[in-house]
Design an enzyme around this catalytic site. Structure first.
Site, mmCIF file in Angstrom:
data_model
loop_
_atom_site.group_PDB
_atom_site.id
_atom_site.type_symbol
_atom_site.label_atom_id
_atom_site.label_comp_id
_atom_site.label_asym_id
_atom_site.label_seq_id
_atom_site.Cartn_x
_atom_site.Cartn_y
_atom_site.Cartn_z
ATOM 1 N N TYR A 1 0.815 -1.207 0.000
ATOM 2 C CA TYR A 1 0.000 0.000 0.000
ATOM 3 C C TYR A 1 0.854 1.265 0.000
ATOM 4 O O TYR A 1 0.371 2.345 -0.350
ATOM 5 C CB TYR A 1 -0.933 0.026 1.209
ATOM 6 C CG TYR A 1 -2.019 -1.034 1.176
ATOM 7 C CD1 TYR A 1 -2.240 -1.812 0.045
ATOM 8 C CD2 TYR A 1 -2.817 -1.262 2.274
ATOM 9 C CE1 TYR A 1 -3.216 -2.788 0.013
ATOM 10 C CE2 TYR A 1 -3.810 -2.231 2.259
ATOM 11 C CZ TYR A 1 -4.004 -2.985 1.124
ATOM 12 O OH TYR A 1 -4.989 -3.945 1.105
ATOM 13 N N LYS B 1 3.571 -15.593 2.376
ATOM 14 C CA LYS B 1 3.531 -16.355 1.114
ATOM 15 C C LYS B 1 4.972 -16.634 0.707
ATOM 16 O O LYS B 1 5.417 -16.344 -0.416
ATOM 17 C CB LYS B 1 2.776 -15.565 0.042
ATOM 18 C CG LYS B 1 2.402 -16.393 -1.199
ATOM 19 C CD LYS B 1 1.439 -17.533 -0.902
ATOM 20 C CE LYS B 1 1.033 -18.226 -2.194
ATOM 21 N NZ LYS B 1 0.279 -19.473 -1.936
ATOM 22 N N ASP C 1 -3.069 -18.236 1.700
ATOM 23 C CA ASP C 1 -4.237 -18.901 1.121
ATOM 24 C C ASP C 1 -4.781 -19.970 2.064
ATOM 25 O O ASP C 1 -6.000 -20.096 2.243
ATOM 26 C CB ASP C 1 -3.907 -19.485 -0.259
ATOM 27 C CG ASP C 1 -2.555 -20.169 -0.333
ATOM 28 O OD1 ASP C 1 -1.821 -20.173 0.677
ATOM 29 O OD2 ASP C 1 -2.222 -20.713 -1.403
ATOM 30 N N ASP D 1 -5.323 -6.991 5.656
ATOM 31 C CA ASP D 1 -6.547 -6.340 5.202
ATOM 32 C C ASP D 1 -7.578 -7.395 4.795
ATOM 33 O O ASP D 1 -8.756 -7.346 5.193
ATOM 34 C CB ASP D 1 -6.218 -5.426 4.022
ATOM 35 C CG ASP D 1 -7.350 -4.495 3.655
ATOM 36 O OD1 ASP D 1 -8.420 -4.554 4.287
ATOM 37 O OD2 ASP D 1 -7.171 -3.696 2.714
ATOM 38 N N ASP E 1 -11.064 -8.820 7.222
ATOM 39 C CA ASP E 1 -12.438 -8.723 6.720
ATOM 40 C C ASP E 1 -13.076 -10.103 6.610
ATOM 41 O O ASP E 1 -14.287 -10.259 6.789
ATOM 42 C CB ASP E 1 -12.463 -8.005 5.370
ATOM 43 C CG ASP E 1 -12.341 -6.494 5.511
ATOM 44 O OD1 ASP E 1 -12.333 -6.015 6.666
ATOM 45 O OD2 ASP E 1 -12.252 -5.799 4.491
#
Length: 368
Positions: free
Chosen positions: A144, A194, A226, A250, A254
């Site tokens: 970001y 990852k 994942d 993020d 959620d």
């Protein structure tokens, strides 16, 4: 409870239901300040409202006041009327800039299952009963904020690019936060990365392992992002503290929102090394329901509890606010987002105002 404390709180109303909820929720502070502490509440425009009134989503005056405050209480920002603005002028840019300027690098997002709301989750009750997971997300680095970034024309084709980058100091400090918080909980940290395909997250894993050497009393495990997403909906109670980077955090936080029944129930904290924090609900500004007295105020109320816990060092007061929220839920009060499709006679649909009134009544009835 420490009597005689005085704190300066900056309140940023936000947009949509953020601006609608905040004045009601501030009444919670009025109640606790009567017997416990005093607050200097300062209100500034922020996000879309600030764009309309001042031409920028974050004014220098607002930023200066934020740096002087003990904590920032923030309503959700954004709305379709500002969607066509350049990226640097959008309401959401104010939030990213505020986090960056205050160096609030540690985002804490709890996924806590209130027992009266177990049926509101789309998962089986046995999967979410007594759920208590804390996601610790690095907030001021990663993709970001990485550069270079942008959209360019190459070979007559538009090409977009962002840069995922972390240095070891950024990883070290967020890892320490996760391990320290785990020591106050169930002493387990799962670091999510990852590392099988991304070199930057291999560095993440290496540095987390190095930091863990100073926290041998905390169990450390690793999981690819994942798989972590799958495990969150398969058996979330396997997790205590989840440590991860900005983008992964993020997405996972959620995902965790729906474990609790509604994103309208989730608070968050973004804190810096000095304990100064930005406290906000996870839900968005929901302009389609703004002004209709239907928005769920509980995430913002629970954000106030987090403020007392992490920035103002008042855990007992934080507990009392959380108990008051659970009490009104146990009474059967529900806003529309947490009302099941076929409610029993014991459940009662209420609006924003009545829900806040009920929390305050419950809070007044406790020893805060």
């Amino acid at each position: 409870m420490a009597v005689g404390k005085h704190w300066q709180i900056l309140v940023l109303l936000g947009d949509g239901i953020g601006a609608e909820i905040m004045p009601h929720v501030l009444r919670v502070l009025d109640i606790v300040s009567i017997s416990d502490a005093s607050f200097d509440i300062i209100t500034h425009d922020f996000g879309g409202r600030s764009i309309d009134l001042h031409g920028t989503p974050l004014t220098e005056d607002t930023l200066d006041q934020a740096t002087k405050s003990d904590a920032v209480l923030l309503g959700a920002v954004g709305g379709p009327q500002w969607d066509d603005l350049p990226m640097e002028k959008k309401p959401e840019k104010a939030l990213l800039s505020l986090r960056s300027e205050l160096d609030c690098f540690a985002n804490l997002r709890p996924a806590l299952s209130f027992s009266p709301l177990i049926e509101a989750s789309t998962l089986k009750p046995e999967v979410v009963a007594e759920l208590d997971v804390l996601i610790v997300r690095e907030l001021t680095g990663g993709i970001y904020f990485g550069t270079p970034r942008g959209v360019e024309l190459r070979n007559n084709l538009r090409r977009g690019f962002n840069t995922l980058v972390y240095d070891e100091t950024e990883i070290e400090r967020i890892a320490k936060v996760a391990f320290e918080l785990a020591r106050k909980r169930r002493r387990r940290v799962c670091s999510v990365d990852k590392a099988n395909v991304l070199e930057v997250t291999q560095l993440w894993r290496d540095v987390v392992i190095e930091v863990h050497r100073s926290f041998k009393d905390v169990e450390l495990t690793h999981m690819y992002v994942d798989n972590a997403a799958m495990q969150l909906v398969r058996w979330p109670k396997q997790f205590d503290v989840i440590l991860t980077g900005n983008m992964f955090g993020d997405i996972l936080s959620d995902t965790a929102a729906m474990l609790t029944g509604s994103i309208g129930m989730l608070p968050s904290a973004s804190i810096n090394a000095n304990g100064q924090g930005i406290y906000e609900p996870v839900h968005g500004s929901a302009p389609d329901i703004a002004g209709k007295n239907v928005a769920n105020p509980l995430a913002t109320i629970l954000s106030i509890a987090m403020m007392f816990r992490y920035s103002l060092d008042q855990p007992l007061l934080a507990d009392s606010i959380e108990y008051a929220v659970e009490a009104v839920l146990a009474q059967g009060l529900r806003t529309a987002d947490i009302m099941p499709p076929n409610p029993s006679n014991e459940l009662h649909l209420v609006g924003t105002n009545e829900m806040v009134d009920s929390v305050i009544s419950s809070l007044v009835g406790t020893d805060t």
